[in-house]
Scaffold this active site. Structure first.
Site, PDB file in Angstrom:
ATOM      1  N   GLU A  90       0.838  -1.202   0.000  1.00 29.91           N
ATOM      2  CA  GLU A  90       0.000   0.000   0.000  1.00 29.91           C
ATOM      3  C   GLU A  90       0.872   1.251   0.000  1.00 29.91           C
ATOM      4  O   GLU A  90       1.940   1.285   0.611  1.00 29.91           O
ATOM      5  CB  GLU A  90      -0.923  -0.003   1.213  1.00 29.91           C
ATOM      6  CG  GLU A  90      -1.962  -1.112   1.167  1.00 29.91           C
ATOM      7  CD  GLU A  90      -2.937  -1.072   2.328  1.00 29.91           C
ATOM      8  OE1 GLU A  90      -4.137  -1.235   2.090  1.00 29.91           O
ATOM      9  OE2 GLU A  90      -2.482  -0.891   3.478  1.00 29.91           O
ATOM     10  N   CYS A 103       3.765   8.732   0.708  1.00 36.96           N
ATOM     11  CA  CYS A 103       4.283   7.835   1.729  1.00 36.96           C
ATOM     12  C   CYS A 103       4.548   6.475   1.092  1.00 36.96           C
ATOM     13  O   CYS A 103       3.622   5.776   0.675  1.00 36.96           O
ATOM     14  CB  CYS A 103       3.260   7.725   2.856  1.00 36.96           C
ATOM     15  SG  CYS A 103       3.753   6.662   4.218  1.00 36.96           S
ATOM     16  N   CYS A 110       6.145  -6.334   7.545  1.00 31.74           N
ATOM     17  CA  CYS A 110       7.172  -5.666   8.350  1.00 31.74           C
ATOM     18  C   CYS A 110       7.690  -6.606   9.426  1.00 31.74           C
ATOM     19  O   CYS A 110       6.893  -7.244  10.123  1.00 31.74           O
ATOM     20  CB  CYS A 110       6.601  -4.404   8.996  1.00 31.74           C
ATOM     21  SG  CYS A 110       7.824  -3.450   9.927  1.00 31.74           S
ATOM     22  N   CYS A 114       5.703  -3.601  15.616  1.00 28.60           N
ATOM     23  CA  CYS A 114       5.306  -2.671  16.680  1.00 28.60           C
ATOM     24  C   CYS A 114       3.909  -3.052  17.160  1.00 28.60           C
ATOM     25  O   CYS A 114       3.043  -3.413  16.356  1.00 28.60           O
ATOM     26  CB  CYS A 114       5.308  -1.236  16.156  1.00 28.60           C
ATOM     27  SG  CYS A 114       6.922  -0.653  15.583  1.00 28.60           S
ATOM     28  N   CYS A 117       0.855  -1.233  15.430  1.00 24.59           N
ATOM     29  CA  CYS A 117       0.887  -1.057  13.977  1.00 24.59           C
ATOM     30  C   CYS A 117       0.386  -2.300  13.245  1.00 24.59           C
ATOM     31  O   CYS A 117       0.731  -3.436  13.596  1.00 24.59           O
ATOM     32  CB  CYS A 117       2.305  -0.724  13.533  1.00 24.59           C
ATOM     33  SG  CYS A 117       2.488  -0.423  11.768  1.00 24.59           S
ATOM     34  N   GLY A 157       6.827  -1.433   6.322  1.00 21.48           N
ATOM     35  CA  GLY A 157       8.212  -1.874   6.410  1.00 21.48           C
ATOM     36  C   GLY A 157       9.116  -0.920   7.162  1.00 21.48           C
ATOM     37  O   GLY A 157       8.771   0.222   7.450  1.00 21.48           O
ATOM     38  N   GLU A 158      10.309  -1.410   7.496  1.00 23.61           N
ATOM     39  CA  GLU A 158      11.367  -0.637   8.135  1.00 23.61           C
ATOM     40  C   GLU A 158      12.405  -0.280   7.077  1.00 23.61           C
ATOM     41  O   GLU A 158      13.171  -1.138   6.622  1.00 23.61           O
ATOM     42  CB  GLU A 158      12.003  -1.454   9.264  1.00 23.61           C
ATOM     43  CG  GLU A 158      13.347  -0.948   9.768  1.00 23.61           C
ATOM     44  CD  GLU A 158      13.357   0.511  10.192  1.00 23.61           C
ATOM     45  OE1 GLU A 158      14.186   1.279   9.658  1.00 23.61           O
ATOM     46  OE2 GLU A 158      12.541   0.884  11.053  1.00 23.61           O
ATOM     47  N   HIS A 214       8.321   6.833  20.455  1.00 25.14           N
ATOM     48  CA  HIS A 214       7.074   6.326  21.057  1.00 25.14           C
ATOM     49  C   HIS A 214       7.112   6.072  22.554  1.00 25.14           C
ATOM     50  O   HIS A 214       6.098   5.672  23.135  1.00 25.14           O
ATOM     51  CB  HIS A 214       6.617   5.060  20.338  1.00 25.14           C
ATOM     52  CG  HIS A 214       6.480   5.198  18.864  1.00 25.14           C
ATOM     53  ND1 HIS A 214       5.957   6.331  18.274  1.00 25.14           N
ATOM     54  CD2 HIS A 214       6.831   4.375  17.838  1.00 25.14           C
ATOM     55  CE1 HIS A 214       5.970   6.198  16.961  1.00 25.14           C
ATOM     56  NE2 HIS A 214       6.506   5.034  16.662  1.00 25.14           N
ATOM     57  N   ASN A 288      -4.109   5.902  16.094  1.00 25.62           N
ATOM     58  CA  ASN A 288      -5.209   5.621  15.177  1.00 25.62           C
ATOM     59  C   ASN A 288      -5.717   4.205  15.415  1.00 25.62           C
ATOM     60  O   ASN A 288      -4.961   3.242  15.237  1.00 25.62           O
ATOM     61  CB  ASN A 288      -4.743   5.771  13.719  1.00 25.62           C
ATOM     62  CG  ASN A 288      -4.312   7.179  13.402  1.00 25.62           C
ATOM     63  OD1 ASN A 288      -5.089   8.119  13.496  1.00 25.62           O
ATOM     64  ND2 ASN A 288      -3.038   7.356  13.033  1.00 25.62           N
ATOM     65  N   CYS A 331      -1.400   6.831  10.089  1.00 22.63           N
ATOM     66  CA  CYS A 331      -0.189   6.244  10.665  1.00 22.63           C
ATOM     67  C   CYS A 331      -0.508   4.962  11.421  1.00 22.63           C
ATOM     68  O   CYS A 331      -1.386   4.933  12.287  1.00 22.63           O
ATOM     69  CB  CYS A 331       0.463   7.251  11.600  1.00 22.63           C
ATOM     70  SG  CYS A 331       1.986   6.670  12.355  1.00 22.63           S
TER      71      CYS A 331
END
Length: 340
Positions: A90, A103, A110, A114, A117, A157-158, A214, A288, A331
């Site tokens: 995406e 973005c 990923c 997290c 996420c 992804g990182e 975070h 979110n 996010c």
């Protein structure tokens, strides 16, 4: 095979082998990276013979746009692309009065996982190739008949676990013969891969760097980002300070505010103390909500108190207002929604 998979030298070799002048490479680049054609036939300043040879030997693109959705306010668009091996990624376009921010995803899924996420929820499959990263820009630019003004590596992804492909992408994005988007308008986000922050610093790039922090201490951060157990916050901040000193580019800290987890005034005090000796900005992002996740978004009073405390400590602080949450494009909401 997509022509985008080839290096510039290989395209040049193809031209020579087919008795074509090498100056056609510049024309091909202009078409692909600046005019976004649907086929080789549209490359009207190339001879018919060369266009036919290109068609016989290559595909133009490797990604297929499968779905596009827009938020109700029309300020966010999300694109679902299918890769050649059947996986999906995406990409999100965020529109404002003066900016078109794209973005980009850098991995299928990923590996970081997290706890807030969706991107890592269904696992990690592979890194994207540089041409797959660049094609996201090409397809979206074609859809909006314009190129983005800003690029953020903040999708699935990182990025720093796919460093070589990301660096190659940045070099082409900023190349004046290709997309010609200044590196000063490119931001790379990371949870903090210490050795690759160091390597990025050594690549002689001038991109902005954003650390997904975070939490204000290692204990809480390790709960939110289990992967972060590999790296201490003090070591990451020291490396980020060196990155700023070397590149003179902005350092920002992304901080997801999660209700009753990391959003108290005590957390704000810890964060201010942690970052007091580094030139940076702090970007607060109210959580979110995601289906299947128990975390909640803090109320606006909590967010404002957290923000006001940091501002009183002379920190440069901003709040990212939610865009695209109605289409799961905000996010933390991008996910590996489909795969073949």
């Amino acid at each position: 095979m997509s022509i985008l998979k080839l290096s510039q030298n290989l395209i040049e070799d193809f031209l020579i082998k087919n008795n074509c002048k090498t100056f056609h490479l510049k024309q091909i680049n202009e078409w692909i990276y600046q005019k976004y054609p649907s086929s080789f036939d549209e490359m009207s300043n190339l001879s018919l013979e060369l266009r036919n040879k290109l068609k016989e030997n290559f595909q133009l693109y490797s990604l297929t746009l499968k779905k596009e959705v827009s938020s109700k306010d029309k300020q966010t668009k999300k694109y679902l692309f299918q890769l050649e091996d059947g996986f999906f990624i995406e990409t999100v376009l965020i529109l404002s009065e003066k900016r078109k921010t794209l973005c980009l995803s850098t991995q299928v899924g990923c590996p970081i996982k997290c706890t807030f996420c969706a991107s890592g929820k269904n696992g990690f499959y592979r890194n994207l190739k540089s041409y797959e990263i660049l094609e996201q820009i090409i397809h979206v630019s074609k859809k909006i008949s314009d190129k983005p003004t800003h690029i953020v590596f903040m999708g699935m992804g990182e990025p720093l676990l796919n460093l070589d492909a990301v660096v190659e992408s940045i070099e082409k994005i900023s190349d004046k013969t290709k997309f010609n988007i200044s590196q000063r308008r490119i931001t790379v986000s990371t949870v903090g891969i210490l050795e690759n922050i160091r390597k990025l610093k050594e690549r002689n790039l001038k991109v902005n760097l954003a650390l997904s922090v975070h939490a204000p201490n290692d204990e809480l951060r390790n709960k939110i980002i289990p992967f972060s157990k590999k790296y201490k916050l003090k070591d990451l901040i020291n490396e980020l300070r060196l990155y700023f000193e070397t590149t003179k580019r902005d350092i920002s800290f992304e901080y997801i505010l999660i209700d009753d987890l990391n959003d108290s005034i005590e957390h704000a005090k810890e964060l201010a103390a942690l970052l007091k000796n580094i030139q940076c900005s702090i970007n607060l992002i109210p959580y979110n909500p995601i289906d299947g996740f128990s975390y909640k978004k803090p109320n606006s009073a909590k967010v404002n108190k957290f923000k006001e405390y940091l501002a009183c400590c002379n920190m440069v602080v901003s709040q990212r207002y939610t865009k695209g949450d109605d289409i799961a494009a905000a996010c933390g909401q991008l996910s590996l929604v489909e795969k073949c």
